[in-house]
Structure formats: C-alpha cells, structure tokens
Design a protein around this motif. Structure first.
Motif, mmCIF file in Angstrom:
data_model
loop_
_atom_site.group_PDB
_atom_site.id
_atom_site.type_symbol
_atom_site.label_atom_id
_atom_site.label_comp_id
_atom_site.label_asym_id
_atom_site.label_seq_id
_atom_site.Cartn_x
_atom_site.Cartn_y
_atom_site.Cartn_z
ATOM 1 N N ASP A 66 0.861 -1.183 0.000
ATOM 2 C CA ASP A 66 0.000 0.000 0.000
ATOM 3 C C ASP A 66 0.898 1.234 0.000
ATOM 4 O O ASP A 66 1.665 1.456 0.949
ATOM 5 N N PRO A 67 0.835 2.066 -1.054
ATOM 6 C CA PRO A 67 1.737 3.226 -1.128
ATOM 7 C C PRO A 67 1.517 4.240 -0.018
ATOM 8 O O PRO A 67 2.392 5.067 0.243
ATOM 9 N N SER A 68 0.373 4.181 0.659
ATOM 10 C CA SER A 68 0.128 5.141 1.733
ATOM 11 C C SER A 68 0.879 4.788 3.010
ATOM 12 O O SER A 68 0.811 5.542 3.995
ATOM 13 N N PHE A 69 1.616 3.663 3.015
ATOM 14 C CA PHE A 69 2.378 3.292 4.206
ATOM 15 C C PHE A 69 3.882 3.238 3.990
ATOM 16 O O PHE A 69 4.638 3.251 4.960
ATOM 17 N N VAL A 70 4.351 3.169 2.750
ATOM 18 C CA VAL A 70 5.795 3.132 2.517
ATOM 19 C C VAL A 70 6.408 4.478 2.887
ATOM 20 O O VAL A 70 5.981 5.518 2.383
ATOM 21 N N ALA A 71 7.381 4.467 3.802
ATOM 22 C CA ALA A 71 8.046 5.699 4.259
ATOM 23 C C ALA A 71 7.047 6.702 4.824
ATOM 24 O O ALA A 71 7.291 7.902 4.825
ATOM 25 N N SER A 72 5.896 6.201 5.281
ATOM 26 C CA SER A 72 4.818 7.049 5.814
ATOM 27 C C SER A 72 4.289 8.045 4.793
ATOM 28 O O SER A 72 3.698 9.059 5.147
ATOM 29 N N ALA A 73 4.520 7.760 3.511
ATOM 30 C CA ALA A 73 3.813 8.411 2.404
ATOM 31 C C ALA A 73 3.823 9.939 2.433
ATOM 32 O O ALA A 73 2.775 10.561 2.516
ATOM 33 N N PRO A 74 4.988 10.570 2.286
ATOM 34 C CA PRO A 74 4.995 12.041 2.280
ATOM 35 C C PRO A 74 4.265 12.675 1.100
ATOM 36 O O PRO A 74 3.925 13.857 1.153
ATOM 37 N N THR A 75 3.998 11.880 0.045
ATOM 38 C CA THR A 75 3.312 12.437 -1.123
ATOM 39 C C THR A 75 1.992 11.742 -1.425
ATOM 40 O O THR A 75 1.370 12.024 -2.453
ATOM 41 N N VAL A 76 1.551 10.844 -0.559
ATOM 42 C CA VAL A 76 0.354 10.053 -0.835
ATOM 43 C C VAL A 76 -0.697 10.326 0.236
ATOM 44 O O VAL A 76 -0.393 10.376 1.426
ATOM 45 N N ALA A 77 -1.945 10.493 -0.205
ATOM 46 C CA ALA A 77 -3.047 10.780 0.723
ATOM 47 C C ALA A 77 -3.246 9.638 1.709
ATOM 48 O O ALA A 77 -2.857 8.496 1.460
ATOM 49 N N ASP A 78 -3.894 9.949 2.821
ATOM 50 C CA ASP A 78 -4.055 8.993 3.907
ATOM 51 C C ASP A 78 -5.527 8.746 4.185
ATOM 52 O O ASP A 78 -6.346 9.666 4.139
ATOM 53 N N ALA A 79 -5.859 7.489 4.519
ATOM 54 C CA ALA A 79 -7.253 7.147 4.798
ATOM 55 C C ALA A 79 -7.515 6.960 6.283
ATOM 56 O O ALA A 79 -8.663 6.737 6.685
ATOM 57 N N THR A 80 -6.490 7.044 7.128
ATOM 58 C CA THR A 80 -6.679 6.828 8.556
ATOM 59 C C THR A 80 -7.151 8.116 9.238
ATOM 60 O O THR A 80 -7.153 9.189 8.645
ATOM 61 N N THR A 81 -7.535 7.985 10.490
ATOM 62 C CA THR A 81 -8.074 9.116 11.250
ATOM 63 C C THR A 81 -7.358 9.238 12.587
ATOM 64 O O THR A 81 -6.553 8.372 12.974
#
Length: 272
Positions: free
Chosen positions: A203-218
């Motif tokens: 999941d690209p939203s978790f690699v390196a904590s995704a500095p450029t990818v949107a997040d679905a968590t809250t």
C-alpha cells in the motif's frame, strides 16, 4: 574423488547457486532495474528530485541516468548508505540521518525537503523516490511535539509488536511531513512518486509514511493503536493525537488529486 572431497565440492556448488539466486533477487528490485527507463520532466520549468529511504542514493543515481536535462535535488538516507557510484550533481544535497529512530538530522532533512517543495512553481516537476526507512530518516514533528517525543513514541511502537502499517498510521498524525504533506507543500507543481515497497500488501500510503500520498486513517485510528499496544505517550503527543489539524490530507485535497504514484518494485518481484 574421496567422499570428503565430493562433499566439499557439492557444498561449494550449493553455495554458488544460493548466492546467484540471492543476487538475482536483489537485481530484480534494484533501483537500476525498477525505475522506468524514462522519468517525467518539467514541461517548461525545473525538475527537482527528492530521494528518501535506505535505497535513496541508488535511486538518485538511477534517476541521474534517466533524466535528460539538468535537475536539482536532495538525497536523504541512513548513515553509511550512500554506497559506491558516480558523484551526485552539484545541485543535489545529501543528508544522512537516523534509522530506525529519527534524530536531529532527520528533522533537518524533512524541513529541507519541505523548503525545496515550497519553492516550486506550476511549471515545475517534483519527482519523489521513496524506499524503506523513510519514516525515520525524514521527520518533522507536529506543532507542539518535540523530537524527543517522536523518538520515545517510535521506540515504544517498534517494541510493541505493532505492524508497520499501524506504526506509520501513528507517525502520520504526529508529523508536518508525512501523509501527503510534502505534496501539499509542492503545490502547484506536479508531483510524481516512484516507490520501492518494503511493506506487506504494498500500500503506497504506508511506505516511508507516504509524504506524497493521501491517507485514509483518522485520529481515532492512531488513538486506537496507541491504546491497543499500551503505548505510554507524553501529554504533548496525547494532545497532538486529538488535534484535527494533525489529520493527514485526503485524496481530494488540493495538491494531491493530480499526483502520480507508481510502485516500481515489491517483495514478490524479488521472490519471482
């Protein structure tokens, strides 16, 4: 040939084959193999490349061979992970920082990346090259949270048995850099991200904590993880995990909606 000599010969051959298999697996997910033969360039302005992770130096060197025109950039990697290869162009900065726990250089790296992104214009292109380890290597604590707070939470999470997705879900709610915030800083420039994945599920939203990818968590996601694993946090961290300003941007946020994200290598590629 004696039994001993035959045994030794078989052992050498087995070792040779195992090393060849291992080298083949590494080559399959190397930056040189994984990055596209041609990388996107700015249509009319500057191309800037920011590489973050334990493979950042290799990814930047691969980018040097792919890009036709001049570019500026930043390499952020673990101490001692610059490797062997051509020198980086004069316009490429290098910062080595802490892993798996962030240090002062990790903060300097994240702040510098944000500064570079903030200076981009609409005609510019930002290429972000991500690999494992980036969460610790570039860290900008949320307002009110100190580096010591981040270090303590990171150590506790790493000891807890939490998955990398869970750990990075908490990290993203304690950051001014992770969870798509680098892309927001780069707006209105176009952002393209190329990822060598080290997380289960890729999941690209978790690699390196995704500095450029949107997040679905809250915030509730992060709070539940801290509670589930019995993580003791400071008052500053507790306050940050209740502050709506620390929710990472969502996919439709300005500066994220038009970005490109590509997983270019994953563990199953090495296995294959």
């Amino acid at each position: 040939m004696s039994d001993r000599a035959e045994y030794d010969a078989d052992r050498r051959e087995t070792r040779r084959r195992l090393i060849a298999l291992f080298d083949c697996a590494l080559t399959a997910v190397s930056a040189e193999t994984a990055l596209p033969r041609t990388l996107p360039e700015a249509p009319a302005g500057r191309t800037v490349v920011i590489a973050i992770g334990k493979a950042a130096a290799a990814m930047m060197r691969a980018a040097m061979r792919r890009l036709r025109g001049p570019f500026d950039g930043l390499v952020v990697t673990r101490y001692g992970h610059l490797g062997q290869g051509p020198a980086f162009p004069a316009g490429v900065e290098v910062i080595e920082s802490g892993h798996p726990v962030p240090d002062a250089n990790s903060v300097r790296a994240a702040e510098r990346a944000l500064e570079i992104a903030d200076g981009l214009k609409a005609q510019d292109r930002l290429l972000v090259l991500l690999s494992g380890g980036g969460s610790a290597l570039a860290a900008a604590p949320a307002d009110g949270v100190s580096l010591a707070d981040k270090q303590a939470v990171t150590r506790a999470l790493l000891r807890s048995g939490a998955t990398i997705a869970e750990i990075n879900s908490v990290r993203k709610h304690l950051s001014r850099f992770k969870g798509g915030r680098l892309s927001l800083a780069a707006d209105p420039a176009r952002v393209a991200t190329f990822i060598i994945s080290d997380v289960p599920g890729d999941d690209p939203s978790f690699v390196a904590s995704a500095p450029t990818v949107a997040d679905a968590t809250t915030l509730a996601t992060a709070q539940d993880i801290v509670a589930e694993y019995g993580i003791s946090v400071s008052d500053a961290v507790r306050a940050a995990l209740s502050d709506p300003d620390n929710v990472p941007p969502k996919p439709d946020s300005l500066g994220l909606a038009g970005g490109e994200t590509h997983i270019v290598a994953r563990a199953r590629d090495a296995l294959a």
